[in-house]
Design an enzyme around this catalytic site. Structure first.
Site, PDB file in Angstrom:
ATOM      1  N   SER A 185       0.823  -1.210   0.000  1.00  0.00           N
ATOM      2  CA  SER A 185       0.000   0.000   0.000  1.00  0.00           C
ATOM      3  C   SER A 185       0.861   1.266   0.000  1.00  0.00           C
ATOM      4  O   SER A 185       1.954   1.287   0.546  1.00  0.00           O
ATOM      5  CB  SER A 185      -0.931   0.004   1.214  1.00  0.00           C
ATOM      6  OG  SER A 185      -0.211  -0.103   2.403  1.00  0.00           O
TER       7      SER A 185
ATOM      8  N   GLU B  27      -2.505  -0.073  -3.948  1.00  0.00           N
ATOM      9  CA  GLU B  27      -3.755  -0.400  -3.243  1.00  0.00           C
ATOM     10  C   GLU B  27      -4.690   0.796  -2.974  1.00  0.00           C
ATOM     11  O   GLU B  27      -5.365   0.829  -1.941  1.00  0.00           O
ATOM     12  CB  GLU B  27      -3.457  -1.132  -1.911  1.00  0.00           C
ATOM     13  CG  GLU B  27      -2.570  -2.358  -2.090  1.00  0.00           C
ATOM     14  CD  GLU B  27      -2.225  -3.092  -0.785  1.00  0.00           C
ATOM     15  OE1 GLU B  27      -2.956  -2.947   0.203  1.00  0.00           O
ATOM     16  OE2 GLU B  27      -1.216  -3.825  -0.781  1.00  0.00           O
TER      17      GLU B  27
ATOM     18  N   HIS C 132       5.745   2.807  10.928  1.00  0.00           N
ATOM     19  CA  HIS C 132       4.837   3.423  11.899  1.00  0.00           C
ATOM     20  C   HIS C 132       5.344   4.774  12.376  1.00  0.00           C
ATOM     21  O   HIS C 132       4.672   5.464  13.121  1.00  0.00           O
ATOM     22  CB  HIS C 132       4.628   2.487  13.092  1.00  0.00           C
ATOM     23  CG  HIS C 132       4.038   1.180  12.679  1.00  0.00           C
ATOM     24  ND1 HIS C 132       2.749   1.083  12.197  1.00  0.00           N
ATOM     25  CD2 HIS C 132       4.549  -0.066  12.610  1.00  0.00           C
ATOM     26  CE1 HIS C 132       2.501  -0.174  11.868  1.00  0.00           C
ATOM     27  NE2 HIS C 132       3.579  -0.891  12.105  1.00  0.00           N
TER      28      HIS C 132
END
Ligand code: MET
Length: 758
Positions: free
Chosen positions: A433, A484, A694
């Site tokens: 993604s 994506e 993250h």
């Protein structure tokens, strides 16, 4: 006959309309004050308590949290890692959860075998416990004021589970750490007793794991001390049966033992709680909190709950000492089925969310009971009783079998690898993604509302794919992804296109903090309808001569992130998914796809809490993955991506997945996994993540080169640099382009420089 007593052991904390998420996120953006935050939270909690008491539940757990119950416990006990010292109140709470300037957040980990994540306590060398009970006492007071003193039951995370679920950085044995906590727990119990609570729930989920078998001494000592305060204790052990600990666990000095009679929905091997009681009996003089209503399944009770209660009575447990409750906290369920408008009429009566489960608890408590004590514990009659409940109520295997050809690629890796794409050393790729920008989300929303036609929506998505492909080519990435942009969620996207799964409109369940998910419901036999990902793949591949990866979510992940059926086993459902996804792999191949990635980030989290059930799970889970992929021709490279956890202890299973390329989350774990793979002489391509997706920090070229050097130095793959891939830790959907572009650029540059050094 008087109905049985009823209790709850936890309830959704997010609010009927996701109020907690709304207000917390506004608070974080400084758009809501602390007063507003607390007033919304108090209102949500009061409503939940009223709903439970209003349904007729006798004893209601005073549940409720802004973020996570473990975080609340860390705060309450005042076990604050040094890097957060100097902070207080909500600032401290949220800093621990989300990190702050110069202080990284606490780790998050999956709670037991659920999809809920808890904040991991840290027991630093020299840690101290400086409790602050004001929040929990305030909550109990509010609960008492809302539903009455006789109904409001405080719930706390027990000391043994707190320690065992913590990161022990001081290397002290469990007993010592638990002992260090006990004065605080005792003080809390004293204060709660002073408030006139009927009992206190002490949640000890860790006691359902195999490791707990070694904790008899620790538990006895802890509960002896806690019991000395005199307030009746309810020891709650959910998430599985208590296995071998049963004989001593039920003798701990507590008034109530609450047990889970169901375990994981759709498990092939039934939870053993009834069997343990049938074998050992249940001590007279104690109350049994019978967790017979499935707190992890959205399916309405199909008769197992009354059957279990009847069996208990037949086994001699006095009706007066049985309480009907859910197997685990209802926090793992969506709140109310009545919010759904699109569930097919024939399915609706078969479903029950948290609200409806309350009704089930009451109904089961009112059901007629058999004669007491007709099958004495330990006798053949008792065993027979267990057997018959099992036979009638356990998930059945559909017998769906797969043949040897479906389990094996036509050629082994050593042979097929040479036929697959050949690239330069340190080939670069990404995990799938790309940023899900507000613009992409807006497109989807407009399309959903009918403001943007399907054709126009597809055109816009193609534009985003074009952008992603152009960018990756310009950056000189070797194996491309389409990014994506068309997917909201990696499970939902597939589930919507397969037969046998439905989706809720408002079935939100807390995953962690303010992040909620809407797991799909597997409601029938899963099967393939038509190609799902081929259009987007084809668009992407038509724009470049470099290989584009086909991108699928694997069967085990779809299963583990959904609410499964309970009539057939999880294994049967995994194979149905695998046979469906297998057709997708073929469809991609037929469209010219040379690299297919099948993501299995949730493989590990399906592991049972009992070690002796691991092999059974891994056997069918890996088979399901294999069935999905074995249709691939030798020339097609099969990639899998694993993340979220350590895999050292399931290395055999990972090897058996037989993927040509394995990409893994690595950057936070200090190459542990890479070392483990190297030690195990893992022999297929590996792509350890070179930077943490993250974090918004852009990794430098030097940082990434160090990472690459560090995993080469583990000796993995004998240092064959053509088999060592360079990629981020995971998908980039939560990042913005502003970080993604420089990060990927640095990644490619690092690979380039590493190549030049060869
Ligand atoms: N292909 C998926 C993505 O890049 C893999 C995610 S694993 C949690 O988002």
């Amino acid at each position: 006959m008087a109905p049985l007593a009823t209790s709850t052991i936890g309830y959704p904390r997010i609010g009927g309309n996701r109020e907690i998420k709304g207000v917390i996120e506004r608070y974080w953006k400084k758009q809501a004050s602390q007063e507003e935050l607390l007033s919304v939270a108090n209102e949500v909690q009061a409503q939940a308590w009223k709903d439970q008491a209003g349904a007729g539940v006798n004893l209601v757990a005073a549940d409720g949290t802004l973020y996570d119950q473990m975080l609340d416990t860390i705060y309450m006990l005042g076990i604050i890692p040094k890097r957060f010292q100097g902070k207080a109140g909500l600032d401290l709470l949220f800093s621990m959860a989300r990190g702050a300037e110069g202080a990284t957040a606490l780790d998050m980990s999956k709670f037991m075998d659920t999809n809920y994540h808890y904040e991991v306590p840290e027991l630093e060398p020299g840690w101290t416990c400086k409790p602050d009970f004001s929040h929990i006492l305030d909550k109990v007071l509010r609960c008492q004021a809302t539903i009455g003193k006789e109904k409001a039951v405080p719930m706390i995370m027990g000391p043994v589970s707190f320690v065992c679920l913590a990161k022990s950085l001081d290397g002290q044995p469990v007993a010592q750490s638990v002992a260090k906590l006990l004065p605080a727990y005792r003080e809390l119990l004293k204060q709660l007793q002073g408030m006139g609570v009927p009992e206190v729930q002490v949640h000890e989920p860790y006691l359902a794991t195999t490791q707990a078998e070694a904790l008899q001494k620790e538990c006895s000592q802890a509960f002896q001390e806690l019991a000395a305060e005199g307030v009746p204790l309810n020891l709650v052990v959910a998430y599985d049966d208590v296995g071998e600990t049963y004989p001593w666990l039920v003798q701990l000095p507590v008034a109530v033992v609450s047990l889970d009679f169901l375990g994981v929905p759709g498990a092939a091997i039934p939870n053993r709680t009834l069997e343990l009681i049938a074998h050992h009996g249940f001590p007279a003089g104690k109350v049994l909190g019978a967790g017979v209503i499935d707190g992890r399944s959205v399916w309405a009770d199909s008769g197992v709950a009354p059957a279990l209660i009847s069996a208990l009575v037949s086994l001699g447990v006095a009706p007066g000492s049985i309480r009907v409750q859910s197997s685990v906290s209802l926090q793992h369920l969506p709140i109310d089925l009545n919010k759904e408008t699109k569930i097919p009429a024939d399915l609706r009566p078969r479903l029950a969310f948290a609200q409806q489960k309350l009704g089930e608890i009451i109904r089961v408590a009112q059901a007629p009971l058999p004669a007491q004590g007709t099958a004495a514990a330990g006798t053949p009659a008792a065993a027979q009783l267990v057997q018959s409940v099992r036979e009638q109520h356990c998930a059945k295997d559909t017998g769906l079998s797969v043949n040897v050809d479906q389990l094996n690629r036509s050629e082994p890796y050593t042979q097929r690898r040479a036929k697959q794409i050949q690239l330069r050393p340190f080939p670069t790729t990404s995990i799938g993604s790309f940023p899900q920008t507000p613009e992409i989300r807006r497109l989807r929303l407009q399309n959903k509302k009918g403001l943007l036609s399907d054709a126009d929506y597809a055109k816009m998505i193609a534009g985003h794919i074009g952008f992603a492909i152009g960018l990756q080519e310009a950056m000189d990435i070797d194996v491309l992804v389409h990014g994506e942009p068309e997917r909201t969620d990696m499970v939902e996207y597939f589930g919507q296109e397969l037969n046998g799964m439905i989706f809720t409109e408002a079935g939100w369940v807390q995953s962690y903090g303010s992040r909620y998910v809407r797991p799909p419901i597997i409601c029938g036999d899963v099967s393939f309808v038509k190609p799902i990902t081929v259009d987007e793949f084809a668009i992407a591949q038509s724009m470049t001569s470099r290989p584009v990866k086909g991108m699928l979510t694997g069967p085990v992940t779809i299963l583990n992130w959904s609410f499964p059926r309970v009539d057939i086993t999880r294994k049967s459902q995994a194979f149905q998914l695998a046979l469906a996804l297998r057709q997708e792999v073929s469809s991609l191949e037929n469209a010219g796809c040379r690299v297919v990635q099948v993501d299995e980030p949730a493989l590990r989290e399906g592991l049972p809490l009992k070690a002796n059930r691991w092999d059974g799970y891994l056997s069918w889970a890996v088979d399901a993955f294999r069935v999905t992929c074995t249709t691939a021709k030798p020339e097609t490279q099969v990639v899998t991506h694993l993340c979220y956890s350590d895999f050292q202890d399931i290395m055999g299973a990972i090897d058996r997945m037989d993927a040509d390329v394995l990409t893994i989350e690595n950057s936070r774990s200090d190459d542990e996994m890479v070392r483990a793979l190297a030690n195990a002489k893992y022999g297929r391509d590996v792509g350890p993540g070179v930077y943490d997706v993250h974090s918004p920090v852009v990794p430098t070229v030097a940082f990434i080169k160090d990472k690459i050097r560090s995993f080469v130095s583990t000796g993995i793959l004998g240092g064959d640099t053509k088999l060592i891939w360079v990629n981020p830790d995971c998908g980039l959907k939560t990042r913005g382009w502003a970080e993604t572009i420089p990060s990927l650029r640095n990644m490619v540059q690092a690979a380039r420089e590493m190549r030049e050094e060869l």
